[in-house]
Structures are given as C-alpha cells and as structure tokens.
Motif scaffolding. Structure first.
Motif, short mmCIF file in Angstrom:
data_model
loop_
_atom_site.label_atom_id
_atom_site.label_comp_id
_atom_site.label_asym_id
_atom_site.label_seq_id
_atom_site.Cartn_x
_atom_site.Cartn_y
_atom_site.Cartn_z
N LYS A 270 0.74 -1.35 0.21
CA LYS A 270 0.02 0.18 -0.09
C LYS A 270 0.81 1.15 0.05
O LYS A 270 2.05 1.16 0.37
N PRO A 271 0.40 2.35 -0.16
CA PRO A 271 1.13 3.62 -0.13
C PRO A 271 1.47 3.67 1.24
O PRO A 271 0.90 3.34 2.48
N LEU A 272 2.69 4.20 1.39
CA LEU A 272 3.51 4.11 2.66
C LEU A 272 2.69 5.00 3.97
O LEU A 272 2.68 4.53 5.03
N GLN A 273 1.97 5.99 3.40
CA GLN A 273 1.13 6.86 4.53
C GLN A 273 0.09 5.83 5.03
O GLN A 273 -0.30 6.06 6.22
N SER A 274 -0.45 5.05 4.43
CA SER A 274 -1.53 3.99 4.95
C SER A 274 -1.11 3.11 6.18
O SER A 274 -1.76 2.53 6.83
N TYR A 275 0.45 2.88 6.23
CA TYR A 275 0.98 2.14 7.20
C TYR A 275 1.12 3.00 8.69
O TYR A 275 1.39 2.37 9.72
N ARG B 10 0.74 -3.75 11.71
CA ARG B 10 0.37 -5.21 11.16
C ARG B 10 0.78 -5.43 9.87
O ARG B 10 1.32 -6.10 9.40
N ALA B 11 -0.16 -4.56 9.04
CA ALA B 11 -0.18 -4.54 7.64
C ALA B 11 1.03 -4.18 7.16
O ALA B 11 1.51 -4.94 5.93
N PHE B 12 1.92 -3.40 7.62
CA PHE B 12 3.32 -3.02 7.27
C PHE B 12 4.28 -4.32 7.17
O PHE B 12 4.96 -4.58 6.26
N ARG B 13 4.26 -4.84 8.28
CA ARG B 13 5.20 -6.12 8.69
C ARG B 13 4.62 -7.32 7.62
O ARG B 13 5.52 -7.91 7.15
N ARG B 14 3.29 -7.45 7.46
CA ARG B 14 2.82 -8.65 6.73
C ARG B 14 3.27 -8.42 5.40
O ARG B 14 3.59 -9.32 4.55
N ASP B 15 2.76 -7.24 4.76
CA ASP B 15 3.27 -6.78 3.25
C ASP B 15 4.41 -7.06 2.89
O ASP B 15 4.95 -7.68 1.78
N LEU B 16 5.59 -6.42 3.77
CA LEU B 16 7.01 -6.49 3.62
C LEU B 16 7.46 -7.79 3.71
O LEU B 16 8.27 -8.20 2.94
N TYR B 17 6.96 -8.64 4.56
CA TYR B 17 7.36 -10.08 4.85
C TYR B 17 7.07 -10.74 3.44
O TYR B 17 7.68 -11.55 2.94
N GLU C 239 10.16 -11.44 10.60
CA GLU C 239 8.86 -10.40 10.52
C GLU C 239 9.01 -9.53 11.73
O GLU C 239 8.80 -8.33 11.52
N ILE C 240 9.78 -9.95 12.86
CA ILE C 240 10.05 -9.20 13.89
C ILE C 240 10.63 -7.86 13.46
O ILE C 240 10.64 -6.68 13.89
N ASP C 241 11.59 -8.00 12.42
CA ASP C 241 12.61 -7.03 11.99
C ASP C 241 11.92 -6.13 11.17
O ASP C 241 12.30 -4.77 11.46
N PHE C 242 10.86 -6.48 10.44
CA PHE C 242 9.91 -5.43 9.84
C PHE C 242 9.19 -4.52 10.81
O PHE C 242 8.92 -3.50 10.37
N ALA C 243 8.78 -5.28 11.85
CA ALA C 243 7.91 -4.43 13.10
C ALA C 243 9.10 -3.30 13.62
O ALA C 243 8.63 -2.12 13.96
N MET C 244 10.27 -3.77 13.56
CA MET C 244 11.19 -2.85 14.23
C MET C 244 11.71 -1.48 13.10
O MET C 244 11.66 -0.42 13.66
N VAL C 245 11.58 -1.97 11.81
CA VAL C 245 11.58 -0.99 10.79
C VAL C 245 10.56 0.09 10.85
O VAL C 245 10.66 1.40 10.82
#
Length: 263
Positions: free
Chosen positions: A88-93, A106-113, A132-138
């Motif tokens: 999705k567009p970054l602002q939506s995360y 949650r959507a951010f880490r799932r999409d990037l994973y 997946e935890i690393d995407f949460a940190m990002v």
C-alpha cells in the motif's frame, strides 16, 4: 500497551516457529546425513539408536509435510499467490495511535514480509530465512524519524515535490531495512550473501515507493519484478551511495531519478 506487548510476543513466536521449521527440515528422514567416522564402526549399540533416529526422522518429515500443505492451502498467504496485491502507499501504514496504529503496523510487516519472500523466490534463492519482527522494528523506527515527511504525503504537493518526498522516504525505508537485516541467506560466500540481501531490500523499498507514487494496487509479482530489475541494473550505484557520508541524501537523489523512470 498490553495489546502492543502481546502483538510483539506473537510476532516473535511466529519467527521462532519459522526457525524451528528450518531446523526440522535438516532432520528429515530423507535428509542427507553426515558420514559416520571409522571409530564408530563395530562399536556396540545396546540401545537401538539408529531405529529410534529413523522413527523420529519419519515423524519430523510428516510434520514438515503437513506444514507445507497447510501453507499451500492458506488463501493469499503465500507470496506466490497469483494476483496478490502489492504494498500500500506508505502513509497508509502510519495511522496515528491506538487501534489504527496497530492495524497499520501489522499491515506493514505482513506486506513487507510477503514482498521479501516473493523477491527471494523470483531471484531463485531456495535457502533463506525472513524475520517478521525485524519489519516491526523498521516500522517503529520510521514512525519516530519520519513523522514530518509521512504527514506531507497526505498534503497537496506538486508532482515534482511528491517525487522528491517519496524518494526520501524510500531511501529512509531502505536504510532502516539494511540496518535491521530481516533476510538471512545460506550462501557459501558471506560477501555474496550480504550483497544479495541488500539488493533484495532495496527492491522492496523501491516497490513501496512506486506504490506510494502511482502504482497502488498493482500485483505484487509484477511490481517486484520491475523493482528487482531496476536494482540489478543500478546495484553498483546504490552500494556506492550507501558508502557516502550522507547515505540518505545520496540515495534520495538516486531514487528520485529511478522512481520517476519506473513510474
């Protein structure tokens, strides 16, 4: 706070299970075992070790096969799902506080994973791990450091201003991904492994930038193919920009041209 804590625990449990899955696959009954040393030959084995090992190997194989079938049956969970949407567009995360914030994270880490696994499969890597935890940190790092630029994404800007803005956020996302290193490749050459992982992370960031500019809703597979080709063609310049004193500025300038060309 309690829900945020439980969410963090849940992500870590999922990553732990994925690590366990990788270990399990090394102990399948049909996995090639190391050759026993000559000192073991002829040694008495009062307990049927080999028979027990064989039973455990078959049980582990059955468990691994069951997990594989479950992954294939889960709708739209796997990165290879045909027609699965891209990021999705970054602002939506990034949606402020409380419930909306957790949904965005949650959507951010799932999409990037999902993008990471798709990119690795498209580049034909077969042995890799993604945390997946690393995407949460990002997500957490971007939320703290890029408040102003994320807010500007929701404002009216000229086309040129928006390209520069998105390029800056794409560069910031890439640098945070590179710091966290959510991808681990099982390559023999550690230098080759690191370079390949960085290129995949750059492709993920560029795919997110394209979705933010004008390609929201594009299929993930096509978007990642475009991003991977772009990174492969400019890998030397991307790595050189990362080595400068101001990597953020150098990458932003590079990504402005790249995103404008791909968009």
């Amino acid at each position: 706070m309690a829900r945020e804590f439980s969410e963090d625990v849940r992500i870590r449990v999922k990553d732990g299970l994925r690590e366990l899955r990788s270990i399990v696959r090394q102990h399948r009954h049909d996995h090639t075992s190391p050759v026993r040393s000559s000192g073991d030959v002829g040694r008495e084995q009062p307990f049927p070790v080999r028979e027990i090992e064989g039973l455990l190997g078959h049980a582990i194989s059955a468990f691994d096969d069951a997990m594989t079938v479950a992954e294939r049956l889960a709708p739209l969970r796997g990165p290879a799902s045909l027609g699965a949407p891209g990021p999705k567009p970054l602002q939506s995360y990034f949606r402020g506080r409380d419930e909306a914030r957790l949904d965005g994270a949650r959507a951010f880490r799932r999409d990037l994973y999902r993008l990471a696994k798709l990119a690795l499969e498209q580049k034909q890597f077969s042995d890799f791990r993604v945390r997946e935890i690393d995407f949460a940190m990002v997500h957490e790092a971007l939320e703290k450091r890029e408040v102003e630029r994320i807010a500007l994404l929701r404002s009216k800007t000229t086309a040129e201003e928006r390209e520069i803005l998105v390029a800056g956020l794409t560069a910031s996302l890439f640098l945070q991904l590179e710091r966290q290193r959510p991808i681990r490749l099982a390559a023999h050459d550690s230098g080759q492994e690191a370079g390949a992982a960085v290129n995949v992370l750059a492709a993920i960031a560029i795919a997110c930038g394209l979705a933010t500019l004008n390609l929201e809703g594009a299929p993930a597979s096509g978007l990642m193919e475009i991003a991977i080709l772009a990174v492969d063609a400019r890998a030397d310049r991307i790595h050189a920009a990362m080595a400068t004193d101001d990597a953020q500025a150098a990458l932003t300038g590079l990504f402005v041209t790249l995103l404008a060309h791909l968009n």
